[in-house]
Motif scaffolding. Structure first.
Motif, PDB file in Angstrom:
ATOM      1  N   PHE A  36       0.857  -1.186   0.000  1.00  0.00           N
ATOM      2  CA  PHE A  36       0.000   0.000   0.000  1.00  0.00           C
ATOM      3  C   PHE A  36       0.892   1.234   0.000  1.00  0.00           C
ATOM      4  CE2 PHE A  36      -2.759   2.987   2.717  1.00  0.00           C
ATOM      5  CZ  PHE A  36      -3.444   3.471   1.611  1.00  0.00           C
ATOM      6  N   THR A  37       1.041   1.827  -1.166  1.00  0.00           N
ATOM      7  CA  THR A  37       1.838   3.037  -1.312  1.00  0.00           C
ATOM      8  C   THR A  37       1.428   3.703  -2.615  1.00  0.00           C
ATOM      9  OG1 THR A  37       4.079   3.955  -1.258  1.00  0.00           O
ATOM     10  CG2 THR A  37       3.786   1.886  -2.469  1.00  0.00           C
ATOM     11  N   LEU A  38       2.143   4.751  -2.995  1.00  0.00           N
ATOM     12  CA  LEU A  38       1.897   5.416  -4.269  1.00  0.00           C
ATOM     13  C   LEU A  38       2.987   5.059  -5.272  1.00  0.00           C
ATOM     14  CD1 LEU A  38       0.648   8.970  -3.235  1.00  0.00           C
ATOM     15  CD2 LEU A  38      -0.697   6.989  -3.926  1.00  0.00           C
ATOM     16  N   ALA A  39       2.689   5.232  -6.536  1.00  0.00           N
ATOM     17  CA  ALA A  39       3.543   4.753  -7.622  1.00  0.00           C
ATOM     18  C   ALA A  39       4.988   5.249  -7.579  1.00  0.00           C
ATOM     19  CB  ALA A  39       2.901   5.113  -8.965  1.00  0.00           C
ATOM     20  N   PRO A  40       5.300   6.464  -7.097  1.00  0.00           N
ATOM     21  CA  PRO A  40       6.706   6.875  -7.082  1.00  0.00           C
ATOM     22  C   PRO A  40       7.611   6.024  -6.191  1.00  0.00           C
ATOM     23  CG  PRO A  40       5.287   8.792  -6.940  1.00  0.00           C
ATOM     24  CD  PRO A  40       4.397   7.599  -6.774  1.00  0.00           C
ATOM     25  N   VAL A  41       7.038   5.284  -5.255  1.00  0.00           N
ATOM     26  CA  VAL A  41       7.870   4.480  -4.349  1.00  0.00           C
ATOM     27  C   VAL A  41       8.436   3.256  -5.077  1.00  0.00           C
ATOM     28  CG1 VAL A  41       7.939   3.222  -2.165  1.00  0.00           C
ATOM     29  CG2 VAL A  41       6.664   5.376  -2.338  1.00  0.00           C
ATOM     30  N   PRO A  69     -10.209  -1.730 -10.117  1.00  0.00           N
ATOM     31  CA  PRO A  69      -9.341  -2.624 -10.889  1.00  0.00           C
ATOM     32  C   PRO A  69      -8.356  -1.891 -11.785  1.00  0.00           C
ATOM     33  CG  PRO A  69     -11.593  -2.646 -11.749  1.00  0.00           C
ATOM     34  CD  PRO A  69     -11.632  -1.895 -10.465  1.00  0.00           C
ATOM     35  N   GLU A  70      -8.698  -0.667 -12.184  1.00  0.00           N
ATOM     36  CA  GLU A  70      -7.796   0.132 -13.005  1.00  0.00           C
ATOM     37  C   GLU A  70      -7.291   1.327 -12.193  1.00  0.00           C
ATOM     38  OE1 GLU A  70      -6.518  -0.137 -16.140  1.00  0.00           O
ATOM     39  OE2 GLU A  70      -7.354  -2.177 -16.131  1.00  0.00           O
ATOM     40  N   PRO A  71      -5.982   1.604 -12.236  1.00  0.00           N
ATOM     41  CA  PRO A  71      -5.474   2.768 -11.505  1.00  0.00           C
ATOM     42  C   PRO A  71      -6.070   4.053 -12.037  1.00  0.00           C
ATOM     43  CG  PRO A  71      -3.785   1.855 -12.964  1.00  0.00           C
ATOM     44  CD  PRO A  71      -4.932   0.895 -12.976  1.00  0.00           C
ATOM     45  N   ARG A 104      -2.377   0.250  -7.053  1.00  0.00           N
ATOM     46  CA  ARG A 104      -1.988  -0.793  -6.094  1.00  0.00           C
ATOM     47  C   ARG A 104      -0.781  -1.548  -6.623  1.00  0.00           C
ATOM     48  NH1 ARG A 104      -7.764  -3.182  -6.317  1.00  0.00           N
ATOM     49  NH2 ARG A 104      -6.630  -4.436  -7.840  1.00  0.00           N
ATOM     50  N   TYR A 105      -0.216  -2.391  -5.780  1.00  0.00           N
ATOM     51  CA  TYR A 105       0.984  -3.123  -6.174  1.00  0.00           C
ATOM     52  C   TYR A 105       0.768  -3.954  -7.441  1.00  0.00           C
ATOM     53  CZ  TYR A 105      -0.930  -7.477  -4.207  1.00  0.00           C
ATOM     54  OH  TYR A 105      -1.695  -8.589  -3.950  1.00  0.00           O
TER      55      TYR A 105
END
Length: 403
Positions: A96-101, A340-342, A348-349
């Motif tokens: 559980f994080t955001l895409a830049p990580v 299901p789609e960002p 999501r991961y």
């Protein structure tokens, strides 16, 4: 008891920030007038805004060294490089994080291995313990401002010889048992992007007490052998060898953004208090909504409530979509991590196809139920009370008809 109509509608903006403080505007205008925007472009006896900002942020966090950079993502990637993460290595991080990580991990050629999330929206320490032998670095995301039991996390990592890089994009000003976020691991990384706790449009910080890590990060940021002009940096002797071996990946912050940020840092404590006032109005307003789980915050955590989350655990996708839609129709913008789609800032991961597939069923259940709301300081306390009433009413209505 005051009754409120179910036709109440919120008309504020969830993306509008407060203006830059006048002191920041004046400092920026001064730089624009003399034209010395570059981080090392100074006249004799002048200290750059960037160097002063780094000194001030180091003091604020209690760190020995600080580097201000182009973005929070750059800070994380630079921290990984400075710790010796190489292409093909694995790096642990939150599911559980955001895409830049995970993006920072991928940007250095490494592979993310995801660790699960708990109902407290923090990293699953049992899962971390089971996976810690898979990597020598954990990029820990304090996602949406939720801080885990940092004593236990550091005990797990220290026992395994794993270094911790803290992503504090959502926890600038927060703490765990009085220790500022970003100061438990080897490196702390922060964001100054518009929707974070200080606003330079884009930008970030890297802090550490490790002189080798700090020196490598400074060289990577494009110091051009001018590292002696830094105020929150190791002694020049530390650079003697690495200055020939460290690639220049220019990314240190410019003076214009630093000037905008300095007065905001000076006012950070006050701003954090204002966010928390709004957060608790929201929390108290939605508490006891049927079918909703509020994320309880532990006493050990000093929070910065710049966003608010709740859980609709085990709800169907259709039911959650109805809550999001019904709240949206009344002016309240909710983000759902279970889609299901960002979309926009929610992914999501399993959205990041550059990472190997790694099913985490327990986390999937939690991620499916996470609903998120931004809390700008442009909202009044009355605004937050109205937003809470709308959310509670629409969650209740869908729960009664669907669940």
């Amino acid at each position: 008891m005051t009754q409120h109509s179910d036709t109440e509608h919120f008309t504020g903006s969830f993306t509008q920030q407060e203006p830059i403080p006048e002191a920041g505007i004046e400092a920026a205008l001064s730089i624009l007038r003399h034209g010395r925007l570059h981080r090392y472009n100074t006249v004799p006896d002048e200290l750059s805004e960037t160097a002063l900002l780094e000194q001030e942020f180091a003091a604020l966090t209690g760190a020995k060294y600080c580097l201000s950079v182009a973005s929070g993502g750059y800070a994380m990637a630079t921290a990984l490089r400075a710790l010796g993460v190489a292409p093909g290595d694995t790096v642990l991080s939150n599911a559980f994080t955001l895409a830049p990580v995970p993006g920072a991990i991928a940007s250095v050629g490494a592979k993310p291995v995801f660790v699960g999330v708990t109902e407290s929206l923090t990293i699953d320490l049992d899962d971390l313990e089971a996976k810690i032998d898979q990597a020598k670095v954990l990029l820990l995301s304090h996602m949406r401002g939720h801080i885990c039991d940092m004593e236990r996390l550091m005990a797990i990592c220290d026992a395994a010889g794993a270094k911790v890089v803290e992503d504090c994009a959502h926890t600038m000003g927060a703490a765990w048992r009085g220790v500022p976020s970003g100061r438990s691991g080897t490196v702390g990384c922060y964001s100054c992007q518009t929707y974070k706790h200080v606003n330079s449009g884009e930008g970030g910080f890297l802090v550490t007490d490790d002189e080798q890590v700090a020196a490598r990060a400074i060289m990577m940021s494009g110091s051009y052998m001018l590292f002696e002009r830094h105020l929150a940096a190791p002694d020049p002797s530390v650079f003697a060898k690495i200055k020939y071996e460290t690639p220049n990946i220019s990314g240190r912050m410019d003076n214009l953004r630093a000037a905008i940020l300095r007065p905001q840092l000076a006012d950070l404590d006050t701003q954090c208090q204002r966010w928390n006032e709004r957060y608790y109005v929201l929390e108290n307003g939605v508490r006891d909504a049927p079918g909703m789980q509020v994320v309880e915050r532990p006493d050990a955590e000093t929070i910065v409530g710049s966003s608010f989350q709740f859980l609709l655990l085990d709800w169907s996708a259709d039911a959650i979509r109805k809550v999001v839609s019904r709240c949206g129709a009344r002016g309240v913008e909710l983000k759902w991590f279970g889609a299901p789609e960002p979309a926009a800032f929610t992914s999501r991961y399993d959205s990041w196809h550059y990472a190997d597939p790694q099913p985490i069923p327990k986390s999937d259940r939690i991620l499916h139920g996470i609903v998120d709301i931004r809390v700008p300081l442009t909202f009044s306390l009355d605004d937050c009370a109205l937003i809470a009433r709308i959310i509670k009413a629409e969650v209740s209505a869908v729960y009664q008809s669907e669940i």
